[in-house]
Design a protein around this motif. Structure first.
Motif, PDB file in Angstrom:
ATOM      1  N   UNK A 158      -4.493   8.598 -15.188  1.00  0.00           N
ATOM      2  CA  UNK A 158      -3.047   8.293 -14.771  1.00  0.00           C
ATOM      3  C   UNK A 158      -2.898   7.884 -13.325  1.00  0.00           C
ATOM      4  N   UNK A 159      -3.878   7.800 -12.664  1.00  0.00           N
ATOM      5  CA  UNK A 159      -3.835   7.366 -11.127  1.00  0.00           C
ATOM      6  C   UNK A 159      -3.364   5.865 -11.240  1.00  0.00           C
ATOM      7  N   UNK A 160      -1.895   5.474 -10.392  1.00  0.00           N
ATOM      8  CA  UNK A 160      -1.698   4.331 -10.156  1.00  0.00           C
ATOM      9  C   UNK A 160      -2.564   3.624  -9.403  1.00  0.00           C
ATOM     10  N   UNK A 161      -2.965   2.378  -9.562  1.00  0.00           N
ATOM     11  CA  UNK A 161      -3.560   1.534  -8.793  1.00  0.00           C
ATOM     12  C   UNK A 161      -3.476  -0.031  -8.763  1.00  0.00           C
ATOM     13  N   UNK A 162      -4.067  -0.804  -7.978  1.00  0.00           N
ATOM     14  CA  UNK A 162      -3.524  -2.015  -8.047  1.00  0.00           C
ATOM     15  C   UNK A 162      -4.136  -2.562  -9.245  1.00  0.00           C
ATOM     16  N   UNK A 163      -3.410  -3.405 -10.058  1.00  0.00           N
ATOM     17  CA  UNK A 163      -4.106  -3.907 -11.453  1.00  0.00           C
ATOM     18  C   UNK A 163      -5.229  -4.877 -11.270  1.00  0.00           C
ATOM     19  N   UNK A 164      -5.203  -5.716 -10.343  1.00  0.00           N
ATOM     20  CA  UNK A 164      -6.171  -6.551 -10.131  1.00  0.00           C
ATOM     21  C   UNK A 164      -7.514  -6.123  -9.168  1.00  0.00           C
ATOM     22  N   UNK A 165      -7.462  -4.837  -9.087  1.00  0.00           N
ATOM     23  CA  UNK A 165      -8.569  -4.324  -8.569  1.00  0.00           C
ATOM     24  C   UNK A 165      -9.140  -3.221  -9.454  1.00  0.00           C
ATOM     25  N   UNK A 171       0.709  -1.166  -0.050  1.00  0.00           N
ATOM     26  CA  UNK A 171      -0.085  -0.071  -0.057  1.00  0.00           C
ATOM     27  C   UNK A 171       0.921   1.130   0.068  1.00  0.00           C
ATOM     28  N   UNK A 172       1.733   1.256   0.758  1.00  0.00           N
ATOM     29  CA  UNK A 172       2.883   2.378   0.751  1.00  0.00           C
ATOM     30  C   UNK A 172       3.278   2.678  -0.599  1.00  0.00           C
ATOM     31  N   UNK A 173       3.712   1.597  -1.071  1.00  0.00           N
ATOM     32  CA  UNK A 173       4.316   1.592  -2.408  1.00  0.00           C
ATOM     33  C   UNK A 173       3.548   2.049  -3.475  1.00  0.00           C
ATOM     34  N   UNK A 174       2.382   1.874  -3.272  1.00  0.00           N
ATOM     35  CA  UNK A 174       1.355   2.237  -4.277  1.00  0.00           C
ATOM     36  C   UNK A 174       1.398   3.911  -4.526  1.00  0.00           C
ATOM     37  N   UNK A 175       1.459   4.464  -3.340  1.00  0.00           N
ATOM     38  CA  UNK A 175       1.480   5.939  -3.169  1.00  0.00           C
ATOM     39  C   UNK A 175       2.754   6.414  -3.415  1.00  0.00           C
ATOM     40  N   UNK A 229      -0.375  -0.233 -12.098  1.00  0.00           N
ATOM     41  CA  UNK A 229      -0.651   0.206 -13.405  1.00  0.00           C
ATOM     42  C   UNK A 229      -1.360   1.577 -13.335  1.00  0.00           C
ATOM     43  N   UNK A 230      -1.235   2.524 -14.143  1.00  0.00           N
ATOM     44  CA  UNK A 230      -1.819   3.899 -14.175  1.00  0.00           C
ATOM     45  C   UNK A 230      -3.185   3.779 -14.825  1.00  0.00           C
ATOM     46  N   UNK A 231      -4.393   4.440 -14.352  1.00  0.00           N
ATOM     47  CA  UNK A 231      -5.525   4.575 -14.840  1.00  0.00           C
ATOM     48  C   UNK A 231      -5.448   4.928 -16.365  1.00  0.00           C
TER      49      UNK A 231
END
Length: 463
Positions: free
Chosen positions: A415-422, A288-292, A409-411
């Motif tokens: 461009x928002x980076x998010x969890x690809x499987x979600x 989660x930390x690395x997501x942001x 992966x980015x939207x």
């Protein structure tokens, strides 16, 4: 209430003396030591360069030790950890905290209330992390929620921290969606309380700032209903200083900003290591930390008071007045770049995903497409040149018996980076496009009649 603060250099007894006497932290302790009290929010990971990471690595103490060798003084730091910015402001107004970090709306409220109280007031002296579109804030709902858009929250119970940046995003986004003020049942709760309430079913949605939306989704307790980037307004966190303290001890503020620059440079150069450090200090999952905070992350870390960010603060003032949480603020007086100028700090480039995609075999060049794969048992992450390459990498890892920690992966739109499987995936010809929200994917589908929504497993199969 704050968690117990840790006192560093030189004496625990001095901190206990200060607390017992409730004296201003601007005064020296009994042995002449110059004390500085720092208020921060450990789990608000957009402020880690002025809080969690800075504290964990000890850079502020190191810089003060260097200052002590120059001027012969002794310095000590008292760290106080809070869940949000409001209690930090209250302690600053009571002369109990000297330096604090918080989000944009709490910063503005801090400056307004300090100016209203009279005296020197407070000053915004640096930025920690920011997102130019507002993606640091979001709204999550339980996985089984019938809500598909923000408008579906009419009459529902929504947990948020009133006066926070997340609350501001919620109110403005609802207005943009045509939902009038008062149409939801707002519950004023601290982030952790709200997250628990969402999981227990006592609220219908949670509107919060970094890292709570990502933490809830990663834990499997909800899905992202609204991405703050859809609002298109910059959101930021920064460092505010009690001007009375800063004027008395400019060398301490200069040391703090220099140490913040140390932390920023480290995070940008070693994002994965920084994510692990912050995770260890906060208890948040490192994924989660690395997501942001990772490369191409939702947050960009830099210290300068950039004109576009200051302008965003100016534009926020009328809104905060309209909702009754701010009376007036002289922004030009509040924003003070002189401390950064005196520190003469070098600026480091934000962390970016680089290298060669090991599956597609081509360099990663476009940050709007670049993804990142983190596998169990591996000490480094793998770059992906784009969404299809990321999906192929996930398939290849699974075929090799490797388990996925996280895939980012980015939207395709924001461009928002998010969890690809979600994510919500769309197939449009040979293209496979990820979206953070159902609303985002629906907008794309409406504009592209030949496209179709696909699930995660179907996207993997189609890659």
């Amino acid at each position: 209430m704050p968690r117990p603060g840790r006192v560093t250099r030189p004496l625990l007894a001095a901190a206990l003396f200060a607390a017992a006497t409730a004296c201003s932290s601007a005064s020296a302790t009994g042995d002449g030591t110059v004390q500085v009290v720092v208020g921060y929010q450990s789990k608000t990971i957009n402020t880690v360069t002025a809080g969690t990471l800075l504290r964990a690595r000890g850079w502020f103490e190191q810089r003060l030790a260097e200052q002590g060798k120059k001027d012969g003084k002794s310095y000590e730091v008292v760290w106080q950890d809070y869940d949000s910015g409001a209690p930090i402001t209250a302690q600053m107004l009571a002369d109990k905290i000297d330096i604090g970090s918080m989000g944009d709306y709490p910063l503005l409220i801090n400056g307004s209330r300090a100016q209203e109280a009279g005296g020197p007031g407070t000053r915004l002296v640096s930025i920690t992390g920011y997102n130019p579109l507002g993606a640091l804030n979001g709204v999550v709902v339980p996985n089984g929620s019938p809500a598909h858009t923000l408008a579906d929250l009419k009459g529902k119970r929504v947990s948020t921290s009133v006066g926070s940046a997340a609350d501001g995003t919620l109110v403005q986004a609802l207005r943009k969606a045509g939902v009038p003020d008062g149409a939801i049942q707002k519950q004023n709760q601290q982030p952790a309380v709200g997250a628990s309430a969402l999981k227990a079913g006592s609220v219908d949605a949670l509107a919060q700032f970094v890292a709570w939306p990502g933490a809830v989704v990663f834990a499997g307790d909800g899905r992202l209903l609204y991405d703050g980037a859809a609002l298109g307004r910059p959101t930021l966190h920064g460092v505010v200083v009690r001007q009375k303290y800063g004027a008395a001890h400019p060398e301490v503020v200069r040391a703090f900003l220099t140490a913040q620059a140390d932390a920023t440079a480290y995070l940008n150069a070693h994002p994965l290591e920084a994510s692990r450090t912050v995770a260890g200090a906060t208890g948040l999952p490192a994924e989660v930390v690395h997501l942001y905070n990772g490369p191409n992350g939702i947050a960009t870390f830099a210290t300068p008071l950039r004109p576009e960010l200051v302008d965003a603060l100016r534009q926020d003032v009328p809104f905060l007045k309209s909702v009754g949480v701010l009376k007036a603020l002289d922004v030009e007086r509040f924003v003070d770049p002189s401390y950064l100028a005196a520190a003469a700090l070098p600026e480091t480039a934000p962390a970016r995903i680089t290298g060669t995609d090991p599956v597609c075999g081509r360099p990663v060049t476009d940050p709007r497409q670049a993804g990142e794969l983190w596998l169990q048992g591996e000490e480094t992450t793998r770059p992906a040149a784009g969404p299809v390459c990321l999906l192929r990498a996930v398939k290849a890892a699974a075929a090799a018996g490797k388990k996925l920690r996280a895939a980012y992966v980015p939207d395709a739109a924001t461009g928002t980076r998010w969890f690809a499987d979600r994510d919500h995936w769309v197939q449009d010809g040979a293209a496979l496009l990820p979206f953070t929200t159902e609303d985002g994917s629906a907008a794309y589908l409406a504009a592209h009649p030949g496209a179709r929504a696909v699930g995660w497993d179907e996207a993997l199969a189609a890659a």
